[in-house]
Design an enzyme around this catalytic site. Sequence first.
Site, PDB file in Angstrom:
ATOM      1  N   HIS A 319       0.857  -1.178   0.000  1.00 17.44           N
ATOM      2  CA  HIS A 319       0.000   0.000   0.000  1.00 17.44           C
ATOM      3  C   HIS A 319       0.892   1.226   0.000  1.00 17.44           C
ATOM      4  O   HIS A 319       1.851   1.290   0.768  1.00 17.44           O
ATOM      5  CB  HIS A 319      -0.907  -0.008   1.232  1.00 17.44           C
ATOM      6  CG  HIS A 319      -2.018   0.993   1.155  1.00 17.44           C
ATOM      7  ND1 HIS A 319      -1.793   2.334   1.270  1.00 17.44           N
ATOM      8  CD2 HIS A 319      -3.342   0.839   0.951  1.00 17.44           C
ATOM      9  CE1 HIS A 319      -2.960   2.968   1.148  1.00 17.44           C
ATOM     10  NE2 HIS A 319      -3.912   2.084   0.957  1.00 17.44           N
ATOM     11  N   ARG A 339      -6.224  10.129   0.421  1.00 19.91           N
ATOM     12  CA  ARG A 339      -5.868  10.657  -0.900  1.00 19.91           C
ATOM     13  C   ARG A 339      -7.131  10.953  -1.705  1.00 19.91           C
ATOM     14  O   ARG A 339      -7.183  11.917  -2.452  1.00 19.91           O
ATOM     15  CB  ARG A 339      -4.972   9.675  -1.644  1.00 19.91           C
ATOM     16  CG  ARG A 339      -3.515   9.771  -1.177  1.00 19.91           C
ATOM     17  CD  ARG A 339      -2.625   8.788  -1.909  1.00 19.91           C
ATOM     18  NE  ARG A 339      -2.960   7.417  -1.553  1.00 19.91           N
ATOM     19  CZ  ARG A 339      -3.085   6.418  -2.421  1.00 19.91           C
ATOM     20  NH1 ARG A 339      -2.902   6.620  -3.712  1.00 19.91           N
ATOM     21  NH2 ARG A 339      -3.394   5.213  -2.008  1.00 19.91           N
TER      22      ARG A 339
END
Lengths: 539, 285, 235
Positions: A319, A339
Site C-alpha cells: 500500500h 488521498r
Amino acid sequence: MSYTPEMRELIKKVEATRPQRLGHDYPRMTPEEKQDVLKNHHPDYIQEQFREAKVGPNKGDRFPHEVADILEAYARMDRSQFDVNQPDKEVDVLVIGGGGGGAAASLMAHEAGADVMMATKLRFGDANTVMAQGGIQAADKPTDSPAIHYLDVMGGGHYTNIPELVNALVSDAPDVIRWLEKMGCMFDKDSSGNMKTKHGGGTSRMRMHSARDYTGAEIMRTVRDEVICRDINVVEFCAAVELLLDDNGKAAGAVLYNMETEEYMVVKAKSVVLATGGMGRLHTQNFPTSNHYGATADGLVLAYRAGAKLAFMDTVQYHPTGASFPEQVEGFLITEKVRGLGATPINVHGEQFVYHLETRDVEASAIIRECARGNGIKAPSGMAGVWLDSPMIEELHGEGTIEKEVPAMYRQFARFDVDIRKDPILVYPTLHYQNGGVLINDQAESTLENLFVAGEASGGIHGRNRLMGNSLLDILVMGRRAGRNAAARAKDSNGQSGKLNVSHVDAFEKELKEAGIDKQLLSPILIPLPEKLNPRLKD
Amino acid sequence: MLGYYPGCTVRAQKEDGFEQESLAILAALGIKAQELEEWECCGAVYPMAQDEYVGLLASVRALNQTEKEEKDGLLTLCSACYHVLKRVNVRMKNDEEAQKRVGNYLEMDYKGQTEVYHLMEVLRDMVGMNSLKEAVTEPLKNEKIASYYGCLFLRPQKEINLVDGENPQLMEDIVRALGAEPVTYPYSTDCCGSYHTCQEEGVSRQMSLKLVESARRAGATQMITACPLCKYNLEKCQESMEKEEKLPIHYMTVPIVKAMGGMKTLERKGEAHAYSAENSSQSSA
Amino acid sequence: MTKDVKNQEKSQGQNMVDIYIMGKKYTVPDSLTIMKGFEYAGYTLIRGCGCRAGFCGACSTVYRVAGDHELKVGLACQTKVENDMYLTQIPFYPAHKVQYQLDELQGDTDQLAETFPEITKCVGCNACSNVCPQDIKVMKYIAHAIRGEISKAADESFDCLMCGLCATKCPANILQYKVALLSRRLHSRYLVPGAEHLQDRLKEIEEGKYDAEMDQLMNASREELVDKYNNRDIE
C-alpha cells in the site's frame, strides 16, 4: 511524539507550496510511464527476493522467500495427540477463519440449512476486515455499471485477473450492498437514502461506499452480530493446523489446535470453507505491514499440502501510504480515502511528484522511486518516507472535514501528538495485501474438491494488483458463494462418509525430504515468527 | 432562555403530544426553552438513603449543565423528573457532605444554584394567569375539569414547595383562566397507587378508581394531570368500562391548547414570537 | 530484519523504563507501546492482541502508575509504556449473549429497552464514558437509547470498537457496546430509507441488462481491454 525540529523545518517547504498546488492536479502517468516505474521500483520485480518452489502443486513457480519458507516446511501437528478417525465433532460445513469472509460464508451456509461450525485462530472478528477503513466498491449508481467496474478491475490488475472471477465480483457487488443494508450496516447515506460514494485509486466512477472511516469495522460488527444472533457455532482460539481428506482425496474436515490448552480437535465436515486471510505478518522484503496479527498465511500452507493449486503468489500489494512516523504506528495504514479526499504525496522539496490517485502499485513504486532518488524525508527511526499533505483536505473541503471523514485516522495520530489537520503525514509503502492465494473458480471452489476458499486466502480475482474497496467486496462476494456452495455440496454428499486421513501430509513431507529440504521450520506458523525461528534472519 | 429537560418517558412517548404541546404553549406565550446539549435519566426515584450519592449524579449533571449553558433555570414537564431534580437541588443547596462527595466524583462545583421549574410553575410565575387568560381565544365554557396533581408534585411540601400540599390551587387557577370550571373533589390529593401497578395491579386500580369516581361524582367532564404514571393508572383503572362511561384523562396541556385555538394557531404565534425576539435582539445589537 | 528485531536493536540507544506485567518487573524501551512492551518482555500474545492498529478492540488493558491511585485503561497497541506502570490485560469479558432477529424488530422507540431492559438501570455514574479508549460519550448514547432516540445513539456510538471496557465498569451491568450495535443496526435498517438506485441496479442485473456486455468484455483480447481501459471516461 510530535515532529522533530528538523522535520518541522521541512514541513515549512510543504506549507510554502500548498497554495500553488491547490486546484492543480498533477498529471496522471501514461501507460508507458507506469510500466517503467513498476519494472524499476516495485518490490515484485526484484528477482533475488523470490525463489521457485521445489515441491507441491506449484513446483517451479515463483514465490517470495518468506512464503516459500513456510510452504516448504514440515507439519506442526503432533499426530500422537489425536486420531483422525475419532472425530470430536461432525458438521456439514466447517468454516475456517473468523473474519468477514468466514462470517459471510457461515451465514450463507446456515441460511441454506447446513450445520455450520466456524473455527477461528483468534477472536471472532480479529481480522484484516476490521482494519479496512476506506470502503467497498459496487457499481450501483446510474452513471456506473458492472461492465465499467469490470474494466476498472482488469486495468488495475494489469489485465492478468481471471475473467470469470472478476465477473462474479462485479456482478454480485450490488447484491452484497443490499445484503449489508438489510442487515443494518450503517453506510454513509444522504437524507433520501442514496449511498454517498467516492472515488478510490483506479476507479473511473465514484463507487466507493463507506461507513465513515470504519467501513470494514462496521461490516464486521454487523455480520458478526448476525452470526451470533443466529446461534451459529463459533469456536474461537482454535486454529486449523491441517486439512483432513477422505478416501477419494476430497476435503473432509480439519485438525484444529486449541491455542490455549494446546489440545487437538478433529472435525469431520462434508465440505470446508477456507477464509484464513493473507500473509502480511510474514513481512516480505522486511516491509512493515498494515496487517492483522493473525495474517500468517496458514490457509495457504494447509491447502497447498492437501494438493490445492495456488496462483499469483509472486505478487504482493504494497500500500503506497503506510505511516513512517511516529515509530509506534510504523506500517499503520493511511487509508486511501485520505488521498481520495485530496491529500497528495510531496517530496522533501515540497514538490508533488506523482498524481495522488494512481493505482496502488504505481503510486507505491513512485514513492519508493522518489526516496531512492534522495528526495525522501528521514524519520528519527531511520525510516524514509514522503509527506502526505493531509491539510490539503481541509483547504479543499473546509475545516472539520478530517475529523468528520476520517476520525479514526485523526485520532490515531492525535494520540501521538501529530495533528494531521495542520501537519502532513510521513508515509512509505507498507505490505498490505496478498494478491495471490489458492486458485479458485467462480463458485469459490479450489482445485481440491470440496475445499472452498474466499477472500485474501484465494487468488486470481485481483490479478497482480488490487484496487481499493475490492477486498471488502471480494470477501463478501466469495464468502457468500463459498458458503452457499459448500452447503449445497454438503447436501449432495448425502451423509456418505469415508474414512479420514492426513496421508497427504506424509506424502508432502516425503517430497520435501527428497528435495533435500531439512526439517527446520514447522508450519502453519499461526503467530508471527519470533526472530530465533525466522529462517530469513539466519542467513 | 430556559434550559429544557424533556425526561425519558415524555421523550419516548412522543406520540402522546405532551412535549410538543407544552413547548408550543410556552413559545406562543413568549417563553423560550432549549433542550440541554446533554442529559441523562434522572433516575425517576429520589434516593431516600442519606448515604447514597450515586442516585444524585445524573440530576446534578443536568443542573450543572444548565448553569454551564448559561440558562435561566431548568424547565421540565414530567412529575418524576421535576420531583427528583428539585429535591436533588435542595439537597445540593443544603447538604455539605453531598456537595463534597458528588462534587469530587463529577469534578464540578455545584451547590444548588440552578432553579428548577415545572410547566405549571412557568405559567404562574413567568407568564401570569392574566396573560394566560388574555391568550385564550376559545374559552372552555362547558368543561368541568378535575385537576389531579399526584404525590410527586405535592410531597414533601417542604422540599417541593410548588403549591399548598393540602389544598393546591395552581392547576385550578389555570383551569379558570381557560374559562372552564375547576372541580373540587374529596380525594384529589390522594395517591393513585403509583408503581404498585407493576406488581400489585389490584392495589393501584382500587386507589385510582376511588379518585376517578370521586371526580366524576363531583361533576367532572375530564381529569387533567402532568404525571405520566398517574395518567397511566387513571386510564388503566377504567380499562374495562364502556367507552361512554370512561372519564377522559388528559395531560394538562390538552385543554390549554384547545382554549388557545389549537396547535396550528399556537405554532403560528410561537413563530411570531421568535421573529420579534430576533428583531429585538438585532435592534439592541 | 523484521520490525521486532529492529525495535530491539534500536533500544540500545534508548531510555529504558520499568513496567510491571501482572506484578512482575521488566525493563523495556520507553518508546514502545504496551503491546510491544509485553513482547519485548518475552510474552507471546494470543489473547489481548489483534489488529495492532486500534481497530479491533482485542487489547483492552488496565493499568496504574505507581504513586497514583487512579486506575487507567487503554488499548495496549495504542498506549505507550510509562515508568512504573502496573498493568494487566482484560482479554475477555463474560457478557451475556443477547440474540434477536433483526427482521422481526421494528425500530420503534421501545426496541432497545425491550431488548436490553437493564439500560433503564443506568444511574448516570459516567464510568463508561470515563473508561472509553475511543473517547465516546457512552453514557450519553445510553441515555439516547433509554429514551428511544435510536438514531442519535447510533451516531454517538459509531466509533465503538466493542472492546467491552465500558461494560466491565458498569454498576448496572449494562452491555453498552451491544446496545450501541443494535442501535446502529436498527437505525440503518429501519430509520433511514433504503437506496433506490441499488434496487434499480439489482433489477437491471436480474433482467440481464449487462449480460451481453459482460460476455463481450470477458472474451475480449488483452489489446481490446487495454484500449478500452485507457480510453474510458472518468467521472
